[in-house]
Scaffold this motif. Structure first.
Motif, PDB file in Angstrom:
ATOM      1  N   GLN A   1     -37.994  40.618 -22.372  1.00  0.00           N
ATOM      2  CA  GLN A   1     -37.843  40.815 -23.804  1.00  0.00           C
ATOM      3  C   GLN A   1     -36.422  41.261 -24.132  1.00  0.00           C
ATOM      4  O   GLN A   1     -35.786  41.993 -23.369  1.00  0.00           O
ATOM      5  CB  GLN A   1     -38.842  41.870 -24.298  1.00  0.00           C
ATOM      6  N   PRO A   2     -35.924  40.822 -25.293  1.00  0.00           N
ATOM      7  CA  PRO A   2     -34.578  41.266 -25.672  1.00  0.00           C
ATOM      8  C   PRO A   2     -34.557  42.764 -25.887  1.00  0.00           C
ATOM      9  O   PRO A   2     -35.517  43.354 -26.381  1.00  0.00           O
ATOM     10  CB  PRO A   2     -34.312  40.501 -26.977  1.00  0.00           C
ATOM     11  N   GLN A   3     -33.431  43.370 -25.502  1.00  0.00           N
ATOM     12  CA  GLN A   3     -33.279  44.792 -25.722  1.00  0.00           C
ATOM     13  C   GLN A   3     -32.922  45.038 -27.186  1.00  0.00           C
ATOM     14  O   GLN A   3     -32.579  44.124 -27.932  1.00  0.00           O
ATOM     15  CB  GLN A   3     -32.190  45.346 -24.799  1.00  0.00           C
ATOM     16  N   ASP A   4     -32.992  46.312 -27.608  1.00  0.00           N
ATOM     17  CA  ASP A   4     -32.561  46.639 -28.963  1.00  0.00           C
ATOM     18  C   ASP A   4     -31.126  46.176 -29.136  1.00  0.00           C
ATOM     19  O   ASP A   4     -30.314  46.282 -28.218  1.00  0.00           O
ATOM     20  CB  ASP A   4     -32.660  48.153 -29.193  1.00  0.00           C
TER      21      ASP A   4
ATOM     22  N   THR B   1     -31.609  35.674 -19.381  1.00  0.00           N
ATOM     23  CA  THR B   1     -32.687  35.489 -20.354  1.00  0.00           C
ATOM     24  C   THR B   1     -32.551  36.464 -21.512  1.00  0.00           C
ATOM     25  O   THR B   1     -32.641  36.080 -22.688  1.00  0.00           O
ATOM     26  CB  THR B   1     -34.049  35.651 -19.668  1.00  0.00           C
ATOM     27  N   ARG B   2     -32.326  37.730 -21.209  1.00  0.00           N
ATOM     28  CA  ARG B   2     -32.196  38.723 -22.281  1.00  0.00           C
ATOM     29  C   ARG B   2     -31.000  38.431 -23.178  1.00  0.00           C
ATOM     30  O   ARG B   2     -31.067  38.608 -24.394  1.00  0.00           O
ATOM     31  CB  ARG B   2     -32.080  40.125 -21.684  1.00  0.00           C
ATOM     32  N   SER B   3     -29.908  37.975 -22.595  1.00  0.00           N
ATOM     33  CA  SER B   3     -28.709  37.730 -23.402  1.00  0.00           C
ATOM     34  C   SER B   3     -28.934  36.587 -24.390  1.00  0.00           C
ATOM     35  O   SER B   3     -28.424  36.620 -25.516  1.00  0.00           O
ATOM     36  CB  SER B   3     -27.506  37.441 -22.497  1.00  0.00           C
ATOM     37  N   ILE B   4     -29.704  35.581 -24.003  1.00  0.00           N
ATOM     38  CA  ILE B   4     -30.028  34.491 -24.934  1.00  0.00           C
ATOM     39  C   ILE B   4     -31.008  34.974 -26.002  1.00  0.00           C
ATOM     40  O   ILE B   4     -30.815  34.733 -27.199  1.00  0.00           O
ATOM     41  CB  ILE B   4     -30.610  33.286 -24.170  1.00  0.00           C
TER      42      ILE B   4
ATOM     43  N   VAL C   1     -36.733  30.400 -22.371  1.00  0.00           N
ATOM     44  CA  VAL C   1     -35.705  30.193 -21.350  1.00  0.00           C
ATOM     45  C   VAL C   1     -36.407  29.788 -20.063  1.00  0.00           C
ATOM     46  O   VAL C   1     -37.369  30.443 -19.648  1.00  0.00           O
ATOM     47  CB  VAL C   1     -34.865  31.468 -21.118  1.00  0.00           C
ATOM     48  N   ALA C   2     -35.956  28.713 -19.442  1.00  0.00           N
ATOM     49  CA  ALA C   2     -36.623  28.212 -18.236  1.00  0.00           C
ATOM     50  C   ALA C   2     -35.590  27.549 -17.328  1.00  0.00           C
ATOM     51  O   ALA C   2     -34.531  27.119 -17.782  1.00  0.00           O
ATOM     52  CB  ALA C   2     -37.719  27.207 -18.605  1.00  0.00           C
ATOM     53  N   PRO C   3     -35.910  27.428 -16.036  1.00  0.00           N
ATOM     54  CA  PRO C   3     -34.965  26.796 -15.102  1.00  0.00           C
ATOM     55  C   PRO C   3     -35.115  25.281 -15.102  1.00  0.00           C
ATOM     56  O   PRO C   3     -36.132  24.733 -15.530  1.00  0.00           O
ATOM     57  CB  PRO C   3     -35.397  27.373 -13.754  1.00  0.00           C
ATOM     58  N   TYR C   4     -34.085  24.620 -14.611  1.00  0.00           N
ATOM     59  CA  TYR C   4     -34.179  23.172 -14.418  1.00  0.00           C
ATOM     60  C   TYR C   4     -33.310  22.777 -13.238  1.00  0.00           C
ATOM     61  O   TYR C   4     -32.479  23.556 -12.759  1.00  0.00           O
ATOM     62  CB  TYR C   4     -33.770  22.406 -15.684  1.00  0.00           C
ATOM     63  N   THR C   5     -33.523  21.552 -12.768  1.00  0.00           N
ATOM     64  CA  THR C   5     -32.716  20.981 -11.688  1.00  0.00           C
ATOM     65  C   THR C   5     -31.693  20.033 -12.292  1.00  0.00           C
ATOM     66  O   THR C   5     -32.025  19.198 -13.128  1.00  0.00           O
ATOM     67  CB  THR C   5     -33.606  20.212 -10.693  1.00  0.00           C
ATOM     68  N   MET C   6     -30.448  20.138 -11.835  1.00  0.00           N
ATOM     69  CA  MET C   6     -29.357  19.309 -12.339  1.00  0.00           C
ATOM     70  C   MET C   6     -29.320  17.984 -11.581  1.00  0.00           C
ATOM     71  O   MET C   6     -29.418  17.958 -10.352  1.00  0.00           O
ATOM     72  CB  MET C   6     -28.041  20.067 -12.159  1.00  0.00           C
ATOM     73  N   SER C   7     -29.190  16.883 -12.325  1.00  0.00           N
ATOM     74  CA  SER C   7     -29.171  15.571 -11.685  1.00  0.00           C
ATOM     75  C   SER C   7     -27.838  15.276 -11.005  1.00  0.00           C
ATOM     76  O   SER C   7     -27.785  14.554 -10.011  1.00  0.00           O
ATOM     77  CB  SER C   7     -29.462  14.477 -12.717  1.00  0.00           C
TER      78      SER C   7
ATOM     79  N   ASP D   1     -20.899  37.314 -23.330  1.00  0.00           N
ATOM     80  CA  ASP D   1     -20.421  38.697 -23.393  1.00  0.00           C
ATOM     81  C   ASP D   1     -21.587  39.657 -23.138  1.00  0.00           C
ATOM     82  O   ASP D   1     -21.440  40.636 -22.390  1.00  0.00           O
ATOM     83  CB  ASP D   1     -19.798  38.951 -24.762  1.00  0.00           C
ATOM     84  N   ARG D   2     -22.737  39.414 -23.765  1.00  0.00           N
ATOM     85  CA  ARG D   2     -23.909  40.258 -23.501  1.00  0.00           C
ATOM     86  C   ARG D   2     -24.302  40.196 -22.021  1.00  0.00           C
ATOM     87  O   ARG D   2     -24.641  41.208 -21.416  1.00  0.00           O
ATOM     88  CB  ARG D   2     -25.089  39.792 -24.357  1.00  0.00           C
ATOM     89  N   PHE D   3     -24.258  38.998 -21.484  1.00  0.00           N
ATOM     90  CA  PHE D   3     -24.611  38.813 -20.077  1.00  0.00           C
ATOM     91  C   PHE D   3     -23.709  39.653 -19.175  1.00  0.00           C
ATOM     92  O   PHE D   3     -24.184  40.363 -18.279  1.00  0.00           O
ATOM     93  CB  PHE D   3     -24.496  37.328 -19.738  1.00  0.00           C
ATOM     94  N   LEU D   4     -22.388  39.597 -19.419  1.00  0.00           N
ATOM     95  CA  LEU D   4     -21.471  40.378 -18.589  1.00  0.00           C
ATOM     96  C   LEU D   4     -21.683  41.874 -18.766  1.00  0.00           C
ATOM     97  O   LEU D   4     -21.393  42.651 -17.863  1.00  0.00           O
ATOM     98  CB  LEU D   4     -20.020  40.013 -18.939  1.00  0.00           C
ATOM     99  N   GLY D   5     -22.209  42.261 -19.929  1.00  0.00           N
ATOM    100  CA  GLY D   5     -22.483  43.678 -20.141  1.00  0.00           C
ATOM    101  C   GLY D   5     -23.654  44.193 -19.319  1.00  0.00           C
ATOM    102  O   GLY D   5     -23.818  45.407 -19.179  1.00  0.00           O
ATOM    103  N   GLU D   6     -24.447  43.294 -18.769  1.00  0.00           N
ATOM    104  CA  GLU D   6     -25.624  43.687 -17.989  1.00  0.00           C
ATOM    105  C   GLU D   6     -25.461  43.528 -16.493  1.00  0.00           C
ATOM    106  O   GLU D   6     -26.194  44.143 -15.723  1.00  0.00           O
ATOM    107  CB  GLU D   6     -26.835  42.875 -18.440  1.00  0.00           C
ATOM    108  N   VAL D   7     -24.571  42.638 -16.066  1.00  0.00           N
ATOM    109  CA  VAL D   7     -24.555  42.300 -14.642  1.00  0.00           C
ATOM    110  C   VAL D   7     -23.813  43.328 -13.810  1.00  0.00           C
ATOM    111  O   VAL D   7     -23.931  43.302 -12.588  1.00  0.00           O
ATOM    112  CB  VAL D   7     -23.932  40.910 -14.420  1.00  0.00           C
TER     113      VAL D   7
END
Length: 450
Positions: free
Chosen positions: A6-9, A373-376, A385-391, A444-450
């Motif tokens: 779930q997205p954070q506040d 997922t949270r950042s999106i 949000v789901a995974p996929y395989t690249m062709s 930017d949100r993603f980098l704030g979490e990793v």
């Protein structure tokens, strides 16, 4: 499918704008013609690499340039890693993109493919989606954070490579084989072709790349007896080769579902109200509309004839004929692929590799996946949000040789009527301005979490 984190506040508005430069940087990168023709021809990536290095140096990040051949230049820099905060980690994260693009025939385009023109709410040009858009997102976010004193506590390696469009042999492969010290301590990597949205039954689904098909670029050669075109010849190289190419091109490969695609199809099955199975996999993939051309290729192996050559005069039967095949095989199905290919080729046809790279698949779990997922969802809270395989293939094939878990995550929120996958290597390649800005905020949100 796994539960969606779930997205954070919503966080307080940062003191910097991560998207401030993303459009202009993307336009600037497009204006560098870095066309890769797959051989020694072309301008190379040097000027674009120097531009990227300059942007990093301007904010106090020291870049290093590596040139494997004249003009074939990659950039590497290290960033962050103070290791002092409550969430500090000492294992490093690689963020990588490539600077080369496939060629573009200007006469086919509505605009100059190297103009970086902004028109109708889009940035147009070769590389706009593959992948100078992500290079621009990354640079815009990194520069904004660095200026604001918000470098991540986790060590980050920034890498902008040459030659990805020809297999990465003069870019990522050289870095991995000759300069592995640059990636010391890296355990996870994030690169291109993931995080973009598709629309299924009115619901946006963001696809994170968690696997890639293997690549077998092959040259087939048939040899026979030369002779006069008017005479009987039962040892004709062109005939033998043509039969092999026709069989390969017409073969319908069976459905094979890897763990990544099982998760994606289960997600679509929930939206469609059916249980995903190998039997209905093709119909479920068709729910993705234009993206079906990519996703339909990752539920089976594939082999497409792409080039034919033989002979030099209409009344001369040649000694030799050749064909090129673009083969792609799923993780876990390489043996089946080559056994089938040899059967289709038949007798009297030889095969050699121009490039042979292994497939990969990363489990779709862990902190990095949760952060993506949270950042999106923080920017688009009704999405899936789901995974996929690249062709196709990316530089991840090379970086994974150093033991990294890899994903593709270049987030873009796209209009439902945009045939996005058709723009890869296509005419009139373009990316929405608001999608670039969305991507910078998400990353930017993603980098704030990793």
């Amino acid at each position: 499918m796994p539960d969606q984190p779930q997205p954070q506040d919503p966080r307080p508005t940062p003191a910097y704008d991560p998207a401030a430069e993303v459009v202009e940087v993307c336009r600037d990168l497009i204006r560098f013609d870095t066309s890769n023709y797959g051989d020694a021809e072309g301008p190379g990536e040097r000027k674009a690499a120097e531009y990227v290095a300059g942007l990093l140096a301007e904010v106090g990040i020291e870049p290093r340039l590596y040139e494997s051949a004249p003009g074939r230049t990659s950039v590497v820099a290290h960033w962050g890693g103070s290791g002092t905060g409550p969430h500090a980690r000492h294992d490093a994260l690689l963020l990588h993109g490539h600077l080369d693009v496939v060629p573009a025939a200007a006469e086919d385009w509505q605009v100059d493919p190297f103009s970086g023109e902004v028109q109708d709410g889009y940035v147009w040009g070769r590389g706009a989606v593959d992948m100078k858009d992500f290079d621009a997102m990354l640079l815009s976010v990194v520069r904004a954070r660095q200026r604001a004193g918000q470098a991540p506590e986790r060590p980050v390696v920034l890498c902008f490579t040459a030659d990805e469009e020809a297999g990465g042999h003069q870019g990522a492969q050289v870095l991995v084989e000759e300069h592995p010290e640059e990636f010391e301590g890296v355990t996870e990597a994030v690169g291109e072709v993931g995080g973009f949205s598709t629309t299924v039954r009115g619901r946006r689904v963001y696809l994170v790349e968690a696997a890639e098909k293997g690549m077998a670029w092959m040259r087939l050669t048939a040899r026979g007896r030369a002779g006069h075109g008017s005479m009987i010849n039962d040892d004709n190289a062109v005939t033998r080769l043509a039969g092999a190419v026709a069989r390969i091109g017409a073969h319908r490969w069976p459905v094979r579902l890897t763990p990544t695609m099982e998760v994606l199809l289960a997600t679509v099955g929930e939206l469609a109200g059916v249980e995903a199975t190998p039997e209905n996999a093709r119909s479920l993939v068709e729910e993705f509309g234009g993206a079906t051309r990519m996703l339909g290729a990752v539920i089976s192996n594939s082999a497409n004839p792409t080039m034919l050559s033989g002979g030099y005069k209409v009344n001369v039967i040649p000694t030799e004929a050749t064909a090129h095949i673009d083969g792609r095989f799923l993780p876990g199905y390489e043996e089946e692929f080559f056994d089938t290919l040899r059967e289709l080729m038949g007798d009297g046809v030889e095969m050699e590799f121009l490039s042979h790279q292994q497939p990969w698949e990363t489990p779709y779990d862990g902190d990095l996946v949760a952060a993506m997922t949270r950042s999106i969802l923080a920017e688009d809270d009704e999405a899936l949000v789901a995974p996929y395989t690249m062709s196709g293939g990316t530089d991840a094939k090379h970086f994974r040789k150093l033991g990294m878990r890899s994903y593709g995550f270049a987030p873009l929120r796209l209009p439902s009527d945009l045939d996005f996958t058709a723009l890869f290597h296509g005419v009139d390649e373009r990316v929405p301005v608001d999608a670039l800005e969305f991507g910078a905020r998400v990353f930017d949100r993603f980098l704030g979490e990793v």
